[in-house]
Design a protein around this motif. Structure first.
Motif, PDB file in Angstrom:
ATOM      1  N   GLY A 249       5.641   5.606  -7.827  1.00 56.72           N
ATOM      2  CA  GLY A 249       5.899   6.973  -7.393  1.00 56.72           C
ATOM      3  C   GLY A 249       7.311   7.398  -7.735  1.00 56.72           C
ATOM      4  N   ALA A 250       7.494   8.693  -7.955  1.00 61.22           N
ATOM      5  CA  ALA A 250       8.787   9.200  -8.404  1.00 61.22           C
ATOM      6  C   ALA A 250       9.912   8.879  -7.427  1.00 61.22           C
ATOM      7  N   ARG A 251       9.611   8.835  -6.142  1.00 57.46           N
ATOM      8  CA  ARG A 251      10.679   8.604  -5.172  1.00 57.46           C
ATOM      9  C   ARG A 251      11.215   7.175  -5.217  1.00 57.46           C
ATOM     10  N   PHE A 252      10.507   6.296  -5.939  1.00 57.12           N
ATOM     11  CA  PHE A 252      10.972   4.919  -6.086  1.00 57.12           C
ATOM     12  C   PHE A 252      11.630   4.669  -7.440  1.00 57.12           C
TER      13      PHE A 252
ATOM     14  N   ASP B 119      13.266  -0.609 -14.434  1.00 54.15           N
ATOM     15  CA  ASP B 119      12.837   0.225 -13.316  1.00 54.15           C
ATOM     16  C   ASP B 119      11.510  -0.330 -12.808  1.00 54.15           C
ATOM     17  N   ALA B 120      11.526  -0.863 -11.592  1.00 54.00           N
ATOM     18  CA  ALA B 120      10.320  -1.460 -11.025  1.00 54.00           C
ATOM     19  C   ALA B 120       9.684  -0.570  -9.961  1.00 54.00           C
ATOM     20  N   GLY B 121      10.062   0.731  -9.957  1.00 53.53           N
ATOM     21  CA  GLY B 121       9.542   1.606  -8.919  1.00 53.53           C
ATOM     22  C   GLY B 121       8.795   2.826  -9.390  1.00 53.53           C
TER      23      GLY B 121
ATOM     24  N   ALA C 291       0.823  -1.214   0.000  1.00 50.98           N
ATOM     25  CA  ALA C 291       0.000   0.000   0.000  1.00 50.98           C
ATOM     26  C   ALA C 291       0.850   1.255   0.000  1.00 50.98           C
ATOM     27  N   HIS C 292       2.141   1.116   0.352  1.00 50.72           N
ATOM     28  CA  HIS C 292       2.994   2.286   0.522  1.00 50.72           C
ATOM     29  C   HIS C 292       4.304   2.226  -0.262  1.00 50.72           C
ATOM     30  N   ALA C 293       4.540   1.149  -0.994  1.00 45.57           N
ATOM     31  CA  ALA C 293       5.772   1.002  -1.776  1.00 45.57           C
ATOM     32  C   ALA C 293       5.494   0.029  -2.915  1.00 45.57           C
ATOM     33  N   PRO C 294       6.277   0.080  -3.980  1.00 40.20           N
ATOM     34  CA  PRO C 294       6.022  -0.810  -5.117  1.00 40.20           C
ATOM     35  C   PRO C 294       6.120  -2.274  -4.715  1.00 40.20           C
TER      36      PRO C 294
END
Length: 240
Positions: free
Chosen positions: A83-86, A77-79, A14-17
């Protein structure tokens, strides 16, 4: 083995890829003791943490896993989709995920994910030996919808803790349990059947519900003996 009440689905997805090392770290930072992750093989047999047959939904590529080799992962790129920060978050190798989990002292529910046309035996043979010395003090479950993958895992390690995965629990669950000797049964909580839950708990087998993100709606099922939930955000259940 002590079993958890809460497991973070694909890491703290819910908060990260999902299914990334970032999601594992986020789960740890949020106080989650266990994560659920999916493992599959690349075309060259490298085990990676990934859910889908292809990369389209969760990366900057549309390739199928079977088309990839380990040295090609650096280009992916799996992030960023999350979101951009990932941005730049890599597809995680199983070995790297195991090392991070050991470092953080976390338990793991590892799903053997058998894609269309893939070999369940080859998957088990590539994965199970890597788990021999993994997280003994912290906990390990190896689960799958694929019975052949679980049978191969059981042949490779007679003591490996296994989880039977179903969408809805069938009447044949006891037959599967006699053959595979599982520690747990996992099913979609929206398709739970009270009678089946009673049967499983009477057999001293744990029951896990997936993917539960509404603590209030799920609350009545705790009274029927559910062991724990697999959630995109287990922190929602802290007060339930």
């Amino acid at each position: 083995m002590p079993l958890p009440r809460l497991i973070a689905h694909r890491g703290l997805s819910a908060h990260a890829p999902e299914n990334t090392l970032a999601a594992v770290r986020a789960a740890s930072d949020a106080g989650c003791d266990w994560v659920e992750l999916d493992v599959q093989l690349l075309g060259d047999g490298t085990p990676v943490i990934w859910h889908d047959d292809n990369l389209e939904r969760c990366s900057n590529s549309r390739a199928r896993l079977v088309e990839l080799e380990r040295d090609e992962l650096a280009m992916l790129d799996a992030g960023s989709w999350f979101g951009a920060r990932f941005a730049g978050e890599p597809i995680a190798l199983l070995d790297d995920a195991l090392a991070l989990l050991a470092e953080r002292g976390m338990g793991l529910n590892l799903e053997l994910k058998v894609g269309s046309g893939r070999d369940p035996v080859a998957l088990a043979q590539a994965v199970v030996p890597r788990l021999k010395n993994f997280l003994a003090p912290h906990g390990l479950l190896v689960s799958s919808f694929d019975r052949q993958a679980l049978e191969s895992a059981r042949e490779l390690d007679s003591e490996l803790p296994l989880g039977l995965l179903y969408t809805s629990i069938p009447r044949r669950w006891a037959e599967d349990a006699r053959r595979l000797r599982p520690l747990s049964v996992h099913a979609d909580w929206r398709r739970f059947d009270q009678e089946r839950l009673i049967e499983i708990r009477r057999a001293d087998i744990a029951v896990y519900a997936y993917t539960v993100n509404d603590p209030e709606a799920f609350k009545p099922w705790w009274e029927h003996g559910v062991t724990g939930v697999i959630s995109d955000d287990p922190t929602l259940f802290r007060d339930s």
